[in-house]
Design a protein around this motif. Sequence first.
Motif, mmCIF file in Angstrom:
data_model
loop_
_atom_site.group_PDB
_atom_site.id
_atom_site.type_symbol
_atom_site.label_atom_id
_atom_site.label_comp_id
_atom_site.label_asym_id
_atom_site.label_seq_id
_atom_site.Cartn_x
_atom_site.Cartn_y
_atom_site.Cartn_z
ATOM 1 N N CYS A 164 -5.951 5.769 0.237
ATOM 2 C CA CYS A 164 -5.456 4.428 -0.130
ATOM 3 C C CYS A 164 -5.322 4.289 -1.644
ATOM 4 C CB CYS A 164 -6.388 3.366 0.423
ATOM 5 S SG CYS A 164 -6.331 3.208 2.227
ATOM 6 N N SER A 165 -6.205 4.948 -2.397
ATOM 7 C CA SER A 165 -6.131 4.852 -3.858
ATOM 8 C C SER A 165 -4.937 5.615 -4.422
ATOM 9 C CB SER A 165 -7.428 5.378 -4.483
ATOM 10 O OG SER A 165 -7.527 6.794 -4.343
ATOM 11 N N ASP A 178 8.979 -0.549 7.394
ATOM 12 C CA ASP A 178 8.275 -1.836 7.461
ATOM 13 C C ASP A 178 7.120 -1.765 8.448
ATOM 14 O OD1 ASP A 178 7.768 -4.501 6.765
ATOM 15 O OD2 ASP A 178 8.960 -5.261 8.437
ATOM 16 N N ALA A 179 6.402 -0.658 8.414
ATOM 17 C CA ALA A 179 5.309 -0.434 9.364
ATOM 18 C C ALA A 179 4.006 -1.036 8.858
ATOM 19 C CB ALA A 179 5.126 1.062 9.590
ATOM 20 N N ASP A 180 3.135 -1.368 9.791
ATOM 21 C CA ASP A 180 1.735 -1.628 9.481
ATOM 22 C C ASP A 180 1.008 -0.296 9.606
ATOM 23 O OD1 ASP A 180 2.032 -4.303 9.041
ATOM 24 O OD2 ASP A 180 1.140 -4.963 10.931
ATOM 25 N N ALA A 221 2.246 7.576 4.412
ATOM 26 C CA ALA A 221 1.958 6.159 4.625
ATOM 27 C C ALA A 221 2.870 5.282 3.766
ATOM 28 C CB ALA A 221 0.487 5.875 4.310
ATOM 29 N N ASP A 222 3.102 5.698 2.533
ATOM 30 C CA ASP A 222 4.004 4.931 1.660
ATOM 31 C C ASP A 222 5.401 4.833 2.265
ATOM 32 O OD1 ASP A 222 2.446 4.038 -0.486
ATOM 33 O OD2 ASP A 222 2.540 5.978 -1.500
ATOM 34 N N ARG A 245 0.094 -1.137 -1.486
ATOM 35 C CA ARG A 245 -1.256 -1.675 -1.285
ATOM 36 C C ARG A 245 -1.357 -2.406 0.052
ATOM 37 N NH1 ARG A 245 -2.271 1.721 -3.928
ATOM 38 N NH2 ARG A 245 -2.935 1.799 -6.110
ATOM 39 N N GLY A 246 -0.441 -2.109 0.951
ATOM 40 C CA GLY A 246 -0.416 -2.841 2.215
ATOM 41 C C GLY A 246 -1.139 -2.168 3.364
#
Length: 359
Positions: free
Chosen positions: A238-239, A219-221, A211-212, A244-245
């Motif tokens: 996520c942690s 530049d992905a969501d 994900a990072d 943090r996007g």
Amino acid sequence: MKILVRSPNWVGDAVMAIPALEALRLSRPGDEISILARPAVAALFSGQPFADRILEYDFRALHRGWRGRERLIRTLRRERFDLAVILQNAFEAAWLAWRTGVPERVGYARDGRGFLLTKAIAVPKQGEIPPHESLYYLELLRRAGLVKSPGELRENIAPIRLHVAESALESAEIALRHAGARAGAWRCAIAPGASYGAAKCWLPERFASLADRLISECDADVIFFGTPGEKEIVARICSIMKSRGAISLAGETSMRDLAAFFSACSIFIGNDSGAMHVAAAAGLPVIGIFGSTDPEGTAPVTPQFSLIREVVSCSPCFLRRCPVDHRCMTRITADSVFSAAQHLRLAVRKTQPGSRQNV
């Protein structure tokens, strides 16, 4: 004629049963087809053109236990079905149709239930039909004479698709924007869970690393999906992430709306799970991470599928939890999945130029 179809229980299996349901609808255009399904599958099938009605088998509440099943039986008896087509494999599915008093009951003769069926169909032997599960359900209908025989079943069947209403797609887009998704962004839907068990799941640390990179290099969501029971694993991912996007919708989307949410995304990445099959049926390019299961039998039926798998001697084991070192998953790197995502993104751009904003 009134036909009752007992759906498979697992979401992924139910999606793979759609070709059989569509074939039944095509062969019986004038009959009333009702599907009996557990809540998640009932929600997924709501509004689909292959059924006239969806009946919910609420096994955790209204139809729980002996009294609950008797309540369901009374409800089904009042419907006076003429034919029951039992796609689910369990003994209980045939028993329920028998107790309901449906005069004609069709299903595979397995799990000791043949005596409960009026037409007990022999389970295909290995090699008789291609191994994919979708063809297993179709073959039941073919052998029972319920659909026009397609001749020899082909391994390359048409892609499985779910109908997504335009209004549902618009609502999903509004919800995604509200959650922080950008218009025109390359949206990566990620589902890190699998209801069947932990053996099917890739490592949370690898999902975080992936994900990072999707965020920093593409530049992905990144949008995480999952059931309420998977909120914890998504929160953990996520942690761990440096960025943090990421957006988490774990536990916040219903099964009824899931296909619409996936339709509003650009690509799906996840384990062999129900979510993977829903995403593929919503028309999304899919990257499926397989370990303990067999892609020959349960890969999504879509032309835009990229398989991630490390072949090890103990796979496929089909266990819920790995008793050793989970090597089928630990050997899959974030680099390999990231490369597959880039390749699919490029392939979609070449084959569908300008067709979608968020590719």
